[in-house]
Design an enzyme around this catalytic site. Structure first.
Site, short mmCIF file in Angstrom:
data_model
loop_
_atom_site.label_atom_id
_atom_site.label_comp_id
_atom_site.label_asym_id
_atom_site.label_seq_id
_atom_site.Cartn_x
_atom_site.Cartn_y
_atom_site.Cartn_z
N LYS A 1 0.82 -1.20 0.00
CA LYS A 1 0.00 0.00 0.00
C LYS A 1 0.87 1.27 0.00
O LYS A 1 2.09 1.18 0.17
CB LYS A 1 -0.92 -0.04 1.23
CG LYS A 1 -2.01 -1.13 1.18
CD LYS A 1 -2.76 -1.14 2.52
CE LYS A 1 -4.01 -1.98 2.50
NZ LYS A 1 -4.72 -1.90 3.82
N TYR B 1 -12.66 -2.17 -1.99
CA TYR B 1 -13.16 -2.30 -0.61
C TYR B 1 -14.68 -2.30 -0.55
O TYR B 1 -15.26 -1.98 0.49
CB TYR B 1 -12.57 -1.19 0.27
CG TYR B 1 -11.15 -1.48 0.72
CD1 TYR B 1 -10.83 -2.68 1.36
CD2 TYR B 1 -10.13 -0.55 0.54
CE1 TYR B 1 -9.54 -2.96 1.78
CE2 TYR B 1 -8.82 -0.83 0.96
CZ TYR B 1 -8.54 -2.03 1.58
OH TYR B 1 -7.27 -2.31 2.01
N ASN C 1 -1.36 0.14 7.40
CA ASN C 1 -0.88 -1.20 7.75
C ASN C 1 -0.15 -1.91 6.61
O ASN C 1 -0.09 -3.12 6.56
CB ASN C 1 -2.03 -2.05 8.29
CG ASN C 1 -3.15 -2.21 7.27
OD1 ASN C 1 -3.06 -1.68 6.17
ND2 ASN C 1 -4.17 -2.95 7.64
N HIS D 1 -2.04 -5.27 1.74
CA HIS D 1 -3.33 -5.93 1.58
C HIS D 1 -3.10 -7.33 1.03
O HIS D 1 -2.22 -7.53 0.20
CB HIS D 1 -4.22 -5.17 0.57
CG HIS D 1 -5.39 -5.99 0.11
ND1 HIS D 1 -6.54 -6.12 0.86
CD2 HIS D 1 -5.56 -6.81 -0.97
CE1 HIS D 1 -7.37 -6.95 0.24
NE2 HIS D 1 -6.79 -7.39 -0.87
N GLU E 1 -10.86 -9.72 -6.70
CA GLU E 1 -9.87 -8.64 -6.67
C GLU E 1 -8.88 -8.68 -7.85
O GLU E 1 -8.52 -7.63 -8.39
CB GLU E 1 -9.08 -8.70 -5.35
CG GLU E 1 -9.93 -8.35 -4.15
CD GLU E 1 -9.26 -8.70 -2.81
OE1 GLU E 1 -8.10 -9.14 -2.80
OE2 GLU E 1 -9.92 -8.50 -1.78
P1 IDP Z 1 -7.40 -6.80 6.46
O1 IDP Z 1 -6.65 -5.82 5.59
O2 IDP Z 1 -6.55 -7.35 7.56
O3 IDP Z 1 -8.10 -7.87 5.66
P2 IDP Z 1 -10.03 -5.59 6.84
O4 IDP Z 1 -10.87 -5.76 8.06
O5 IDP Z 1 -10.46 -6.29 5.58
O6 IDP Z 1 -8.52 -5.94 7.22
O7 IDP Z 1 -9.98 -4.02 6.56
C1 IDP Z 1 -9.49 -3.53 5.32
C2 IDP Z 1 -8.57 -2.37 5.58
O8 IDP Z 1 -9.31 -1.28 6.12
C3 IDP Z 1 -7.47 -2.65 6.61
O9 IDP Z 1 -6.33 -3.27 6.03
C4 IDP Z 1 -7.15 -1.26 7.10
O10 IDP Z 1 -6.30 -0.56 6.19
C5 IDP Z 1 -8.51 -0.57 7.06
N1 IDP Z 1 -9.20 -0.62 8.36
C6 IDP Z 1 -9.89 -1.67 8.88
N2 IDP Z 1 -10.41 -1.36 10.08
C7 IDP Z 1 -10.03 -0.09 10.32
C8 IDP Z 1 -10.26 0.81 11.42
O11 IDP Z 1 -10.92 0.48 12.40
N3 IDP Z 1 -9.69 2.03 11.31
C9 IDP Z 1 -8.96 2.43 10.22
N4 IDP Z 1 -8.73 1.63 9.18
C10 IDP Z 1 -9.26 0.38 9.22
MG MG Z 2 -9.69 -7.76 4.31
#
Ligand code: IDP
Ligand code: MG
Length: 151
Positions: A9, A49, A112, A115, A126
């Site tokens: 990312k 997303y 983070n 992805h 995707e």
């Molecule tokens: P993942 O990337 O571990 O699969 P997901 O729950 O699918 O996590 O969420 C997608 C992305 O959305 C996460 O990688 C993160 O960048 C963002 N995200 C998820 N939850 C939060 C939050 O509570 N605050 C801010 N960003 C979030």
């Molecule tokens: Mg996810």
């Protein structure tokens, strides 16, 4: 053979961690079959997303994913989805285990680094968002016996 969509990312690119992260996947023995360096548009990020539409973080994660260049790749291997999800670690850097990508390189909640598709169904949705079928390169490792042998 299973495939997964991985995105390094915008924070991974901006923090010059793409080589470091790609190296982990390569050393594990996962096969790179496609790669694209691109700035993901807001429209594409919204499609990516779509499953999170309506959640409180939807706008923010769409803004994040489209905020600068990303490295988008496809990896192929048996069980590649579960392996890469484990290698990525839990969603937020401050809870991800040390030894994982998110656990080793980040502390943030919002940013983070990486992805990865979380199921074969997600990967099937995707991958075509980013790659045409002919952009997925079929090739064989010369050492696949050593990597995948002895079942
Ligand atoms: P993942 O990337 O571990 O699969 P997901 O729950 O699918 O996590 O969420 C997608 C992305 O959305 C996460 O990688 C993160 O960048 C963002 N995200 C998820 N939850 C939060 C939050 O509570 N605050 C801010 N960003 C979030
Ligand atoms: Mg996810």
């Amino acid at each position: 053979m299973e495939r997964t969509l991985i995105i390094l990312k915008p924070d991974a690119v901006a923090r010059r961690l793409t080589g470091e992260i790609l190296t982990r996947f390569e050393k594990k023995g996962l096969k790179l079959i496609a790669a694209k360096f691109m700035t993901i548009s807001k429209e594409l990020a919204e499609k990516h997303y779509d499953v999170h539409k309506g959640k409180p973080f939807f706008e923010s994660v769409v803004g994040y994913l489209s905020s600068g260049p990303s490295m988008v790749i496809v990896l192929e291997s048996a069980n590649v989805i579960s392996m890469t999800r484990k290698m990525m670690g839990a969603t937020f850097g401050y809870t991800a285990e040390p030894g994982t990508i998110r656990g080793d390189f980040g502390c943030s909640r919002g940013y983070n680094l990486v992805h990865g598709s979380d199921s074969p169904e997600s990967a099937a949705y995707e991958i075509p968002l980013y790659f045409k079928p002919e952009e997925l390169v079929e090739w064989e490792f010369s050492d696949s016996g050593w990597l995948y042998g002895r079942d």
